[in-house]
Design a protein around this motif. Structure first.
Motif, PDB file in Angstrom:
ATOM      1  N   GLY A  17      40.716  36.980  73.584  1.00 32.98           N
ATOM      2  CA  GLY A  17      39.738  36.274  74.417  1.00 32.98           C
ATOM      3  C   GLY A  17      38.452  37.057  74.586  1.00 32.98           C
ATOM      4  O   GLY A  17      37.349  36.510  74.447  1.00 32.98           O
ATOM      5  N   ALA A  18      38.581  38.349  74.869  1.00 30.14           N
ATOM      6  CA  ALA A  18      37.397  39.188  75.071  1.00 30.14           C
ATOM      7  C   ALA A  18      36.591  39.342  73.780  1.00 30.14           C
ATOM      8  O   ALA A  18      35.352  39.302  73.805  1.00 30.14           O
ATOM      9  CB  ALA A  18      37.808  40.559  75.595  1.00 30.14           C
ATOM     10  N   THR A  19      37.288  39.478  72.662  1.00 26.42           N
ATOM     11  CA  THR A  19      36.601  39.616  71.375  1.00 26.42           C
ATOM     12  C   THR A  19      35.904  38.316  70.998  1.00 26.42           C
ATOM     13  O   THR A  19      34.778  38.337  70.478  1.00 26.42           O
ATOM     14  CB  THR A  19      37.595  40.064  70.286  1.00 26.42           C
ATOM     15  N   ALA A  20      36.533  37.198  71.286  1.00 22.79           N
ATOM     16  CA  ALA A  20      35.896  35.902  71.018  1.00 22.79           C
ATOM     17  C   ALA A  20      34.640  35.728  71.873  1.00 22.79           C
ATOM     18  O   ALA A  20      33.622  35.210  71.390  1.00 22.79           O
ATOM     19  CB  ALA A  20      36.889  34.769  71.270  1.00 22.79           C
ATOM     20  N   LEU A  21      34.681  36.169  73.132  1.00 25.64           N
ATOM     21  CA  LEU A  21      33.487  36.097  73.977  1.00 25.64           C
ATOM     22  C   LEU A  21      32.381  36.994  73.417  1.00 25.64           C
ATOM     23  O   LEU A  21      31.210  36.603  73.378  1.00 25.64           O
ATOM     24  CB  LEU A  21      33.806  36.487  75.418  1.00 25.64           C
ATOM     25  N   LEU A  22      32.757  38.175  72.945  1.00 23.12           N
ATOM     26  CA  LEU A  22      31.792  39.074  72.310  1.00 23.12           C
ATOM     27  C   LEU A  22      31.170  38.412  71.081  1.00 23.12           C
ATOM     28  O   LEU A  22      29.957  38.506  70.857  1.00 23.12           O
ATOM     29  CB  LEU A  22      32.470  40.394  71.937  1.00 23.12           C
ATOM     30  N   ASP A  23      31.991  37.725  70.289  1.00 23.63           N
ATOM     31  CA  ASP A  23      31.473  37.027  69.107  1.00 23.63           C
ATOM     32  C   ASP A  23      30.526  35.895  69.498  1.00 23.63           C
ATOM     33  O   ASP A  23      29.505  35.675  68.834  1.00 23.63           O
ATOM     34  CB  ASP A  23      32.617  36.486  68.254  1.00 23.63           C
ATOM     35  N   TRP A  25      28.685  35.893  72.160  1.00 21.92           N
ATOM     36  CA  TRP A  25      27.475  36.618  72.578  1.00 21.92           C
ATOM     37  C   TRP A  25      26.635  36.983  71.345  1.00 21.92           C
ATOM     38  O   TRP A  25      25.427  36.744  71.321  1.00 21.92           O
ATOM     39  CB  TRP A  25      27.876  37.863  73.357  1.00 21.92           C
ATOM     40  N   ALA A  26      27.278  37.552  70.324  1.00 20.23           N
ATOM     41  CA  ALA A  26      26.562  37.949  69.106  1.00 20.23           C
ATOM     42  C   ALA A  26      25.955  36.723  68.414  1.00 20.23           C
ATOM     43  O   ALA A  26      24.817  36.769  67.934  1.00 20.23           O
ATOM     44  CB  ALA A  26      27.503  38.681  68.158  1.00 20.23           C
ATOM     45  N   TRP A  27      26.701  35.626  68.385  1.00 17.11           N
ATOM     46  CA  TRP A  27      26.205  34.404  67.775  1.00 17.11           C
ATOM     47  C   TRP A  27      24.966  33.908  68.514  1.00 17.11           C
ATOM     48  O   TRP A  27      23.973  33.503  67.897  1.00 17.11           O
ATOM     49  CB  TRP A  27      27.299  33.340  67.767  1.00 17.11           C
ATOM     50  N   LEU A  37      26.539  43.881  64.115  1.00 10.55           N
ATOM     51  CA  LEU A  37      27.272  44.507  63.019  1.00 10.55           C
ATOM     52  C   LEU A  37      27.807  43.466  62.047  1.00 10.55           C
ATOM     53  O   LEU A  37      28.346  42.444  62.457  1.00 10.55           O
ATOM     54  CB  LEU A  37      28.433  45.336  63.584  1.00 10.55           C
ATOM     55  N   ASP A  38      27.659  43.753  60.766  1.00  9.64           N
ATOM     56  CA  ASP A  38      28.232  42.922  59.709  1.00  9.64           C
ATOM     57  C   ASP A  38      29.682  43.371  59.533  1.00  9.64           C
ATOM     58  O   ASP A  38      29.946  44.468  59.044  1.00  9.64           O
ATOM     59  CB  ASP A  38      27.433  43.119  58.422  1.00  9.64           C
ATOM     60  N   TRP A  39      30.620  42.531  59.952  1.00 10.85           N
ATOM     61  CA  TRP A  39      32.031  42.908  59.906  1.00 10.85           C
ATOM     62  C   TRP A  39      32.547  43.059  58.488  1.00 10.85           C
ATOM     63  O   TRP A  39      33.548  43.743  58.268  1.00 10.85           O
ATOM     64  CB  TRP A  39      32.869  41.936  60.745  1.00 10.85           C
ATOM     65  N   CYS A  40      31.855  42.472  57.505  1.00  4.02           N
ATOM     66  CA  CYS A  40      32.239  42.682  56.106  1.00  4.02           C
ATOM     67  C   CYS A  40      31.985  44.143  55.708  1.00  4.02           C
ATOM     68  O   CYS A  40      32.798  44.756  55.011  1.00  4.02           O
ATOM     69  CB  CYS A  40      31.478  41.734  55.188  1.00  4.02           C
ATOM     70  N   LEU A  41      30.866  44.711  56.176  1.00  2.00           N
ATOM     71  CA  LEU A  41      30.582  46.124  55.886  1.00  2.00           C
ATOM     72  C   LEU A  41      31.558  47.041  56.610  1.00  2.00           C
ATOM     73  O   LEU A  41      31.946  48.086  56.076  1.00  2.00           O
ATOM     74  CB  LEU A  41      29.140  46.472  56.255  1.00  2.00           C
ATOM     75  N   ALA A  42      31.978  46.653  57.815  1.00  2.00           N
ATOM     76  CA  ALA A  42      33.011  47.425  58.516  1.00  2.00           C
ATOM     77  C   ALA A  42      34.312  47.377  57.720  1.00  2.00           C
ATOM     78  O   ALA A  42      35.035  48.371  57.635  1.00  2.00           O
ATOM     79  CB  ALA A  42      33.220  46.887  59.925  1.00  2.00           C
ATOM     80  N   GLY A  43      34.600  46.222  57.121  1.00  2.00           N
ATOM     81  CA  GLY A  43      35.775  46.103  56.265  1.00  2.00           C
ATOM     82  C   GLY A  43      35.658  46.961  55.014  1.00  2.00           C
ATOM     83  O   GLY A  43      36.646  47.552  54.561  1.00  2.00           O
ATOM     84  N   ALA A 140      16.560  53.106  70.332  1.00  2.00           N
ATOM     85  CA  ALA A 140      16.979  53.033  71.731  1.00  2.00           C
ATOM     86  C   ALA A 140      17.350  51.601  72.103  1.00  2.00           C
ATOM     87  O   ALA A 140      18.336  51.370  72.810  1.00  2.00           O
ATOM     88  CB  ALA A 140      15.872  53.549  72.644  1.00  2.00           C
ATOM     89  N   ARG A 141      16.588  50.625  71.613  1.00  2.00           N
ATOM     90  CA  ARG A 141      16.922  49.217  71.871  1.00  2.00           C
ATOM     91  C   ARG A 141      18.256  48.857  71.235  1.00  2.00           C
ATOM     92  O   ARG A 141      19.056  48.133  71.824  1.00  2.00           O
ATOM     93  CB  ARG A 141      15.824  48.297  71.354  1.00  2.00           C
ATOM     94  N   ALA A 142      18.516  49.353  70.026  1.00  2.00           N
ATOM     95  CA  ALA A 142      19.793  49.072  69.349  1.00  2.00           C
ATOM     96  C   ALA A 142      20.954  49.677  70.137  1.00  2.00           C
ATOM     97  O   ALA A 142      22.008  49.054  70.271  1.00  2.00           O
ATOM     98  CB  ALA A 142      19.766  49.620  67.928  1.00  2.00           C
ATOM     99  N   ARG A 143      20.759  50.877  70.659  1.00  2.00           N
ATOM    100  CA  ARG A 143      21.812  51.512  71.470  1.00  2.00           C
ATOM    101  C   ARG A 143      22.050  50.715  72.758  1.00  2.00           C
ATOM    102  O   ARG A 143      23.192  50.519  73.169  1.00  2.00           O
ATOM    103  CB  ARG A 143      21.437  52.952  71.797  1.00  2.00           C
ATOM    104  N   LEU A 144      20.980  50.263  73.363  1.00  2.00           N
ATOM    105  CA  LEU A 144      21.099  49.464  74.582  1.00  2.00           C
ATOM    106  C   LEU A 144      21.814  48.146  74.280  1.00  2.00           C
ATOM    107  O   LEU A 144      22.681  47.719  75.041  1.00  2.00           O
ATOM    108  CB  LEU A 144      19.720  49.206  75.183  1.00  2.00           C
ATOM    109  N   ARG A 145      21.474  47.514  73.157  1.00  2.00           N
ATOM    110  CA  ARG A 145      22.163  46.277  72.767  1.00  2.00           C
ATOM    111  C   ARG A 145      23.647  46.532  72.552  1.00  2.00           C
ATOM    112  O   ARG A 145      24.487  45.710  72.915  1.00  2.00           O
ATOM    113  CB  ARG A 145      21.548  45.692  71.495  1.00  2.00           C
TER     114      ARG A 145
END
Length: 169
Positions: A17-23, A25-27, A37-43, A140-145
């Motif tokens: 549930g929390a991860t879906a809410l995060l997704d 938010w990102a969307w 983050l591109d989850w394909c690159l994380a993969g 700094a903005r990226a870190r804050l995001r």
């Protein structure tokens, strides 16, 4: 909550549930031109680790890995579940029956340690994206995001916990 299966079920539901809410938010941020983050690159990063390759100069230039998108998204949701389990372990499994915001938000914000000190350096961006070509202000903005996204994840664990608590007998 002495039943291990029930404990695991709670961690699973809260983490998903929390991860879906995060997704979500990102969307919503992408609609305003703010990428995440591109989850394909994380993969791809994760896919190289069984071969002993944990650090890359630039993960974007690393050899693609078969199934990297599925691997990356799986890593994303498995991490969410693991962090929910950590929350239950730290706050006590009874917390899921009467959730409060502070523990969920603290764990959510604490999870930023993993991308700042493990994933970003391993993918070639340096600690807390210190090697990215962005000017200091943009970095700094990226870190804050990132901190804000992890706070959203923490709120997502809290909200998901209320949903779980409402469904517990």
């Amino acid at each position: 909550m002495d039943n291990p299966w029930r404990w695991f079920s709670c961690a699973l539901a809260i983490g998903i549930g929390a991860t879906a809410l995060l997704d979500a938010w990102a969307w919503s941020l992408r609609r305003f031109g703010i990428s995440s983050l591109d989850w394909c690159l994380a993969g791809r990063w994760m896919g190289h680790s069984p071969r002993g390759r944990f650090v890359h100069e630039s993960i974007g230039h690393a050899t693609p890995v078969k199934g990297e998108c599925l691997l990356g998204w799986g890593l994303h949701y498995a991490s969410g579940i693991a962090f929910a389990a950590l929350l239950l372990a730290l706050a006590g499994s009874d917390w899921a029956q009467r959730p409060t915001l502070a523990p969920a938000l603290a764990v959510g914000l604490g999870t930023v340690i993993l991308p700042f000190f493990v994933m970003q350096p391993g993918m070639g961006a340096g600690i807390a994206a210190s090697k990215t070509p962005d000017p200091t202000r943009a970095r700094a903005r990226a870190r804050l995001r990132s901190l804000l996204a992890h706070a959203v994840f923490g709120v997502g664990m809290y909200v998901s916990s209320w949903i779980v608590a409402a469904s517990l007998p």
